[in-house]
Design an enzyme around this catalytic site. Structure first.
Site, short mmCIF file in Angstrom:
data_model
loop_
_atom_site.label_atom_id
_atom_site.label_comp_id
_atom_site.label_asym_id
_atom_site.label_seq_id
_atom_site.Cartn_x
_atom_site.Cartn_y
_atom_site.Cartn_z
N SER A 1 0.87 -1.18 0.00
CA SER A 1 0.00 0.00 0.00
C SER A 1 0.90 1.22 0.00
O SER A 1 1.96 1.20 0.62
CB SER A 1 -0.88 0.03 1.25
N TYR B 1 -0.97 -1.94 10.22
CA TYR B 1 -1.15 -1.92 8.75
C TYR B 1 0.10 -1.35 8.09
O TYR B 1 0.64 -1.93 7.16
CB TYR B 1 -2.39 -1.08 8.42
N1 LIG Z 1 -8.82 -0.34 -0.85
C1 LIG Z 1 -7.79 0.45 -0.64
O1 LIG Z 1 -7.94 1.68 -0.54
C2 LIG Z 1 -6.40 -0.13 -0.58
C3 LIG Z 1 -5.31 0.73 -0.70
C4 LIG Z 1 -4.01 0.21 -0.65
C5 LIG Z 1 -3.82 -1.16 -0.52
N2 LIG Z 1 -4.91 -1.98 -0.41
C6 LIG Z 1 -4.66 -3.43 -0.29
O2 LIG Z 1 -5.28 -4.12 -1.35
C7 LIG Z 1 -5.54 -5.48 -0.97
C8 LIG Z 1 -6.96 -5.88 -1.36
O3 LIG Z 1 -7.90 -5.15 -0.56
P1 LIG Z 1 -9.27 -4.58 -1.16
O4 LIG Z 1 -9.10 -3.14 -1.35
O5 LIG Z 1 -9.70 -5.43 -2.32
O6 LIG Z 1 -10.24 -4.80 0.11
P2 LIG Z 1 -11.42 -5.85 0.38
O7 LIG Z 1 -11.71 -5.75 1.83
O8 LIG Z 1 -12.55 -5.63 -0.58
O9 LIG Z 1 -10.80 -7.28 0.01
C9 LIG Z 1 -9.96 -8.00 0.87
C10 LIG Z 1 -10.25 -9.49 0.68
O10 LIG Z 1 -9.34 -10.24 1.50
C11 LIG Z 1 -10.08 -11.25 2.18
N3 LIG Z 1 -9.36 -11.61 3.40
C12 LIG Z 1 -9.15 -10.84 4.51
N4 LIG Z 1 -8.48 -11.51 5.45
C13 LIG Z 1 -8.20 -12.74 4.92
C14 LIG Z 1 -7.52 -13.89 5.42
N5 LIG Z 1 -7.01 -13.92 6.66
N6 LIG Z 1 -7.43 -14.97 4.61
C15 LIG Z 1 -7.97 -14.97 3.36
N7 LIG Z 1 -8.65 -13.92 2.85
C16 LIG Z 1 -8.77 -12.81 3.62
C17 LIG Z 1 -11.44 -10.59 2.44
O11 LIG Z 1 -12.47 -11.50 2.77
C18 LIG Z 1 -11.67 -9.85 1.13
O12 LIG Z 1 -12.27 -10.68 0.17
C19 LIG Z 1 -5.25 -5.52 0.54
O13 LIG Z 1 -3.98 -6.09 0.74
C20 LIG Z 1 -5.25 -4.06 0.94
O14 LIG Z 1 -4.48 -3.81 2.09
C21 LIG Z 1 -6.17 -1.49 -0.45
#
Ligand SMILES: NC(=O)c1ccc[n+]([C@@H]2O[C@H](COP(=O)([O-])OP(=O)(O)OC[C@H]3O[C@@H](n4cnc5c(N)ncnc54)[C@H](O)[C@@H]3O)[C@@H](O)[C@H]2O)c1
Length: 287
Positions: free
Chosen positions: A150, A171
């Site tokens: 991130s 995080y």
């Molecule tokens: N959305 C943002 O603004 C943002 C910004 C920077 C980085 N990210 C990163 O992007 C990645 C994807 O997140 P997203 O934005 O799609 O959010 P999201 O919450 O929609 O998706 C995350 C997914 O991970 C699954 N998950 C969580 N814990 C888990 C575990 N222990 N085992 C297996 N699955 C698990 C959840 O059920 C969900 O389907 C993450 O690593 C997040 O930190 C997101």
């Protein structure tokens, strides 16, 4: 001919958000997909995780593209359980992997409890290491490892500040660790011609961003900010005039890193961040 024709790719956190977007985009370009998701909530994380219905929808979207997909419920924190799930999925799909996208994540902001720190690290960092561990026995020479960090992990004061509590600290710590891990992993895997790269998104339009804790992070001046309130300040983070990017914008980078177009790209920190890093990074000393 698709850009990843015939490749098989493992995606963690596949049920919704970016994980689903990666599955669909890679399938559009000819890949078959293996995926896992937790499908349970995490107590310190205030917004819910994906559901079985979310996972079913990802499967439906990939199958609509005439690609194969095999999924299992698994927790990336559980190294042994994850291995078993990945082994079973990969066996069902022909016995090999060409790539892994380790991107399951939580963001337990605002929780002033050491457990939130540990949960963030377990899912967002240990989960990446465990996904690589589960993928490696199946990964062909010439394969590709992608892990999602991130931009928050690259900038001081984003999720590591007093307002975000121990969960935010975890995080940031986890995402910085992903960057360092991938940097070093690239060297270890290079003799097998396996590449390792990190992708660092800015605000992305998923359930993680569209959550009350995140609105509060962007509008600390309001007691119960709404999405509309947060939309006014989301753009402050980015240099380009947008508040957030779409999961498909991240999937475009993931597709590149999984394809042979990036065959000599390894050890990179690929920011898809609308310029957030260049806008907010500390100045380099000029003396
Ligand atoms: N959305 C943002 O603004 C943002 C910004 C920077 C980085 N990210 C990163 O992007 C990645 C994807 O997140 P997203 O934005 O799609 O959010 P999201 O919450 O929609 O998706 C995350 C997914 O991970 C699954 N998950 C969580 N814990 C888990 C575990 N222990 N085992 C297996 N699955 C698990 C959840 O059920 C969900 O389907 C993450 O690593 C997040 O930190 C997101």
């Amino acid at each position: 001919m698709g850009r990843v024709d015939g490749k098989v790719v493992l995606i963690t956190g596949i049920a919704r958000g970016q994980g689903r977007a990666h599955a669909v985009r890679l399938a559009e370009e000819g890949a078959d997909i293996v995926g896992v998701d937790l499908l349970e909530d995490v107590a310190t994380n205030s917004y819910p995780m994906a559901t079985q219905a979310d996972l079913d929808e990802t499967v439906r979207l990939v199958e609509k593209l005439d690609r194969r997909i095999v999924v299992r419920k698994a927790d990336v924190r559980d190294r042994v359980g994850l291995r078993e799930a990945v082994d079973a999925c990969v066996a069902e799909l022909g016995g090999r992997l060409d790539g892994v996208v380790a991107q399951a994540g939580i963001c337990p902001l605002g929780t002033d409890d050491a457990q939130a720190f540990l949960d963030a690290v377990s899912v967002d960092f240990n989960g990446v290491v465990n996904a690589v561990d589960a993928a490696l026995p199946h990964l062909v020479d010439g394969g590709s490892v992608v892990a999602t960090g991130s931009v928050a992990g690259l900038l001081t004061g984003s999720t590591d500040n007093p307002a975000t509590g121990f969960g935010g600290l975890g995080y940031s710590f986890a995402k910085r660790s992903v960057a360092a891990f991938i940097n070093d992993l690239a060297l270890v895997l290079a003799p097998r011609s396996i590449r390792a790269n990190a992708v660092h998104p800015t605000n992305t339009n998923t359930a993680m961003l569209n959550s009350d804790v995140m609105y509060k992070q962007f509008r600390p001046d309001l007691e119960h900010p709404t999405r509309e309130d947060a939309l006014l300040t989301f753009p402050r983070m980015n240099a380009l005039p947008v508040g957030f990017v779409e999961p498909e914008d991240i999937a475009a980078m993931v597709l590149f890193l999984l394809s042979d177009e990036s065959r000599y790209v390894t050890g990179m920190q690929m920011r898809v961040d609308a310029g957030a890093y260049v806008k907010n990074r500390p100045q380099q000393p000029t003396f």
